[in-house]
Each structure stands twice: as structure tokens, then as C-alpha cells.
Design a protein around this motif. Structure first.
Motif, mmCIF file in Angstrom:
data_model
loop_
_atom_site.group_PDB
_atom_site.id
_atom_site.type_symbol
_atom_site.label_atom_id
_atom_site.label_comp_id
_atom_site.label_asym_id
_atom_site.label_seq_id
_atom_site.Cartn_x
_atom_site.Cartn_y
_atom_site.Cartn_z
ATOM 1 N N GLU A 247 0.851 -1.191 0.000
ATOM 2 C CA GLU A 247 0.000 0.000 0.000
ATOM 3 C C GLU A 247 0.892 1.248 0.000
ATOM 4 O OE1 GLU A 247 -2.289 3.160 0.346
ATOM 5 O OE2 GLU A 247 -3.085 1.193 -0.184
ATOM 6 N N LYS A 248 0.697 2.112 -0.967
ATOM 7 C CA LYS A 248 1.530 3.304 -1.130
ATOM 8 C C LYS A 248 1.534 4.185 0.112
ATOM 9 C CE LYS A 248 1.834 7.549 -3.883
ATOM 10 N NZ LYS A 248 1.240 8.313 -5.003
ATOM 11 N N THR A 249 0.380 4.349 0.738
ATOM 12 C CA THR A 249 0.254 5.255 1.875
ATOM 13 C C THR A 249 1.116 4.833 3.050
ATOM 14 O OG1 THR A 249 -2.047 5.506 1.189
ATOM 15 C CG2 THR A 249 -1.438 6.469 3.301
ATOM 16 N N TYR A 250 1.413 3.541 3.152
ATOM 17 C CA TYR A 250 2.143 3.042 4.315
ATOM 18 C C TYR A 250 3.396 2.256 3.941
ATOM 19 C CZ TYR A 250 -1.996 4.680 6.619
ATOM 20 O OH TYR A 250 -3.001 5.485 7.058
ATOM 21 N N GLY A 251 3.267 1.138 3.249
ATOM 22 C CA GLY A 251 4.428 0.309 2.973
ATOM 23 C C GLY A 251 5.297 0.782 1.833
#
Length: 442
Positions: A247-251
Motif C-alpha cells: 500500500e503506497k500510503t504506508y508500505g
């Protein structure tokens, strides 16, 4: 093609460097044997270090078990924002060590636990910087998972906080303990491969995905607190426990989460610092609508010594040469080397020469945690220095910025600035969600 046995190997070229690597392997095997019969401490005579665990998921317990195997560790406190994770981890640790740790929801409460000497931070990346800096301010020692930080300015704030403290810090680049990587480092340093012309690193695998449809989070999970200083996005099984890595927002994707190990190992082997320029291209070709980071990516790093290329693909698991799915190729004037966690293969440049296969053994995680624990006891800095981890984390973050902007980035490592793209430069620091405050003032 017959692999070399140990006797043949020690009689080969660069004998001094490879003999040193063989001694490292023997020591690692002996240490692993001591701890192989149970999860009880392998080094019973070592002073017990009292630790807390921040992040009680799958990898948090991997780190705890590695610390137990290394010997001389006691977990006295746990912190997690999922009450089920917290409770089940407390039960499991009590079975392993015979005493039940204290449990907390908020990391600040854990950091104030009486008797605490250090913490293991095994949270998703958005929750690395703030607990780390708070631990530094309390004088606690820290083992923090990689990547060091979500953005480059967070990483700088963490490095600066560590420099102001007397705390022992180890970052989770376990592959720096691999005897295969050490052997290749020694082999190249001895000149046995000649000038290194190019390096290729890659990890190809078929990614498992969950349902990306937004749903209510589990009752045990405080999703808003899980998102923390990052954006508050809708919960789904695809961005929850474990799956957040794509997930771009986190990982931030496979290069940032997994490829960082091989980029760091490449830097270690070549004794390199930061890349001078970075470019990246790829996209979502097979898993569009399921994940938010590229399922196919090529990144190019221009280091002072030679260029390094990274590749990954999340689909097509049937490979022509599966033994090379995960590892690094070093192309030199005198031959080629492929190295992975437990094996390195040398193909001499001489016409008709057979490839030489060297298998190694060892428990990298237990060795890495053991080095941290010894550092705490002896007040000696371990090998996973935070400043070095910041360089590796910055390199892969810059590649993801290059992918997002489509720019070839020029990087000034001394000032930590992108010098040729104002658009890309804005992505060096992510705005925090209120009421959280970014730890970097610039």
C-alpha cells in the motif's frame, strides 16, 4: 557442474578473504546449534536485557524469538493498538520465558515501564520515527526494523536524535550478518572479480492479495491510531495487518519493503555510500485495482563505483531459473557472482570454467539481535548503524519518488537535497495528519 567442497574452496584464490568468511560460518553454526533445541536463551551466562516490544504482529514475534535464541533477553512490556494481537502475544511470550509482560496500547506508556532498558520497534513504517525519537529522549536502547522511516526527513530526524543520545541502536538489516554476503565482500575486496562493471539485484514472486474493498476494521483494531501520522484511509483486508506493505500510503511497495535488503547488501559489499542519481520506471500491469504500488518495477542507481539496477515483478511465479529469483548479480571484469542469503555462486571469466557454488548456514536474525543485545551489555555500537540505514532507506525512497514523478533525480547526499526537480523535492517530507507533528523542523 560439480560444486566445490570446503577443502577445495579454501584452496582457491583469495584464500585469506574466504578463510575469514569460513570462520564466520563456523561461529554462526555453533551459535545456532546452541539454540536449536528450544527457544530458551542460547547464552545462559549473558546478563539479561529487559526489553519492550512495540508492534505485536507476525514480525514482532519473529524478532522476539530471535532475541530469545541469541540469549539473555527478557520481554517485560508489550505495546499494540490491536487488543487481540496484544493479548495473544502476551500469552505466547509468557509460555516462552515464564513471565508475563506488561501490556499497553500507547507506546509512551510502554516507554515509562519500570526497569525497561530498550525496545524492539516492529510496527508498520509510519510508526517508526515517533516511538524511536521518544525512546532516544528517554535514554533507551532501540532495535528498529527497516526501512528506517517513511520519508527522508523523518530518517534525518531519527539520525539526529540518536546522535544526541548515548543509546545503542541497531536497524534490522539482518543480511549484513549473512556469511554469503561477507564472503562475496571479501572476494571482491581482494580483487578476485576485478573491476565491478555493473550490479543487478532482484526479487520476483507472485504476491498474494486480499479483498481491497473498504470494510469496517475488526473490533479489536484501533484503525485511526494504526494510521497514526499518515493519512486516514479506509480500512480493507488489503491494507490491514501484513498486507500494508504493498500500500503506497504506508508500505510504499516491494522495493521499499523488501528490495531495501538487497540495496543495503549491495552497498555493504561494495563499501558504497549514497547514489548520485536515481531513475525508475514500471507500473501496475497485473494487479491493478488490488494494490497501489507497482507490480513491475525497474530502478537504476548511479553509485560512484558502478551502476546498480533493481527489478521486481509480483506475478508469473513459474521462473526459468528459480534459484535466481532473490539475490544480487555482480558483473566484474574477471567473472560474475550471484549471491543470496545462504549461497554464492562464482562463474570465472575464463573460457570453459565451471561455476563454483558455496553454500553457507546461519541464523541471520538471531545473530543480528544477539549483536544488539551484546551492544547493550557492553555499551558498544553494533554493525547496523542508523546513519548507514538512513542512506539505504533514502536510496529506495528516492527510487519511489523517481517512479512517481517520472524524473531522473540528481541527489546531493551531503545536503540531502534533490537538486534538479522541485516537484520531487517536495516529496522528501510527508505532511503529518493533525494532531501529530513531523519530527523534522525543516
Amino acid at each position: 557442474m560439480k560444486p566445490l567442497n570446503r577443502r577445495q574452496f579454501l584452496g582457491a584464490a583469495a584464500i585469506g578473504a574466504t578463510a575469514l568468511s569460513a570462520l564466520r560460518t563456523d561461529a554462526a553454526e555453533a551459535k545456532a546449534t546452541l539454540g536449536s533445541s528450544s527457544t530458551a536463551p542460547a547464552n545462559a551466562a549473558a546478563r539479561t536485557v529487559k526489553l519492550g516490544l512495540i508492534g505485536c504482529g507476525w514480525w514482532g514475534m519473529v524478532n522476539v524469538k530471535a532475541a530469545f535464541k541469541a540469549g539473555g533477553a527478557q520481554i517485560i512490556a508489550l505495546c499494540d493498538i490491536d487488543s487481540e494481537h496484544l493479548a495473544s502475544t502476551a500469552v505466547e511470550i509468557e509460555k516462552l520465558q515464564g513471565s508475563r509482560p506488561l501490556t499497553f496500547k500507547h507506546y509512551a506508556d510502554l516507554l515509562a515501564a519500570p526497569g525497561l532498558e530498550g525496545v524492539i520497534i516492529a510496527t508498520p513504517i509510519q510508526w517508526h520515527a515517533l516511538p524511536f525519537i521518544a525512546a532516544m529522549q528517554r535514554g533507551l536502547d532501540v532495535y528498529c526494523e527497516k526501512p528506517l522511516a517513511y520519508d527522508i526527513r523523518e530518517g534525518r530526524a531519527m539520525v539526529d536524535a540518536a546522535a544526541k543520545s548515548r543509546s545503542i541502536v541497531q536497524i534490522g538489516f539482518q543480511r549484513r550478518q549473512s556469511d554469503a554476503f561477507h564472503a562475496v565482500r571479501d572476494f571482491i575486496a581482494a580483487g578476485s572479480l576485478g573491476r565491478i562493471v555493473n550490479v543487478d539485484a532482484q526479487i520476483h514472486f507472485t504476491a498474494g492479495t486480499a479483498n481491497p474493498a473498504p470494510v469496517m476494521p475488526p473490533p479489536s483494531l484501533d484503525w485511526e491510531l494504526w494510521c497514526g501520522p499518515g493519512p486516514l484511509i479506509p480500512y480493507s483486508a488489503q491494507v490491514g495487518h501484513k498486507n500494508w506493505r504493498l500500500e503506497k500510503t504506508y508500505g510504499q511497495g516491494h522495493l521499499f519493503d523488501w528490495g531495501i535488503h538487497l540495496i543495503d547488501a549491495t552497498r555493504f559489499i561494495l563499501n558504497e555510500t549514497a547514489p548520485r542519481s536515481i531513475s525508475a520506471t514500471g507500473g501496475l500491469y497485473q494487479l491493478q485495482g488490488k494494490i497501489t504500488t507497482p507490480d513491475t518495477l525497474t530502478a537504476h542507481f548511479e553509485f560512484a563505483r558502478c551502476p546498480v539496477t533493481w527489478r521486481h515483478r509480483h506475478w508469473g511465479s513459474t521462473e526459468l531459473t528459480p534459484e535466481f529469483n532473490n539475490g544480487i548479480f555482480f558483473y566484474g571484469e574477471k567473472g560474475t557472482i550471484f549471491v543470496s542469503d545462504t549461497k554464492w555462486i562464482h562463474l570465472p571469466g575464463t573460457k570453459g570454467a565451471e561455476r563454483q557454488v558455496h553454500d553457507v548456514k546461519g541464523d541471520m536474525s538471531a545473530t543480528h539481535l544477539g549483536e544488539f543485545l551484546d551492544g547493550v551489555r557492553q555499551r558498544k555500537a553494533p554493525s547496523g548503524a542508523i546513519a548507514d540505514a538512513h542512506i539505504s532507506t533514502s536510496a529506495v525512497k528516492l527510487a519511489m519518488i523517481a517512479y512517481e514523478t517520472g524524473d531522473r533525480l540528481a541527489w546531493d547526499a551531503q545536503s540531502e537535497q534533490i537538486t534538479n526537480s522541485p516537484t520531487a523535492a517536495k516529496l522528501l517530507k510527508r505532511a503529518y495528519r493533525a494532531p501529530y507533528q513531523h519530527p523534522h523542523a525543516g
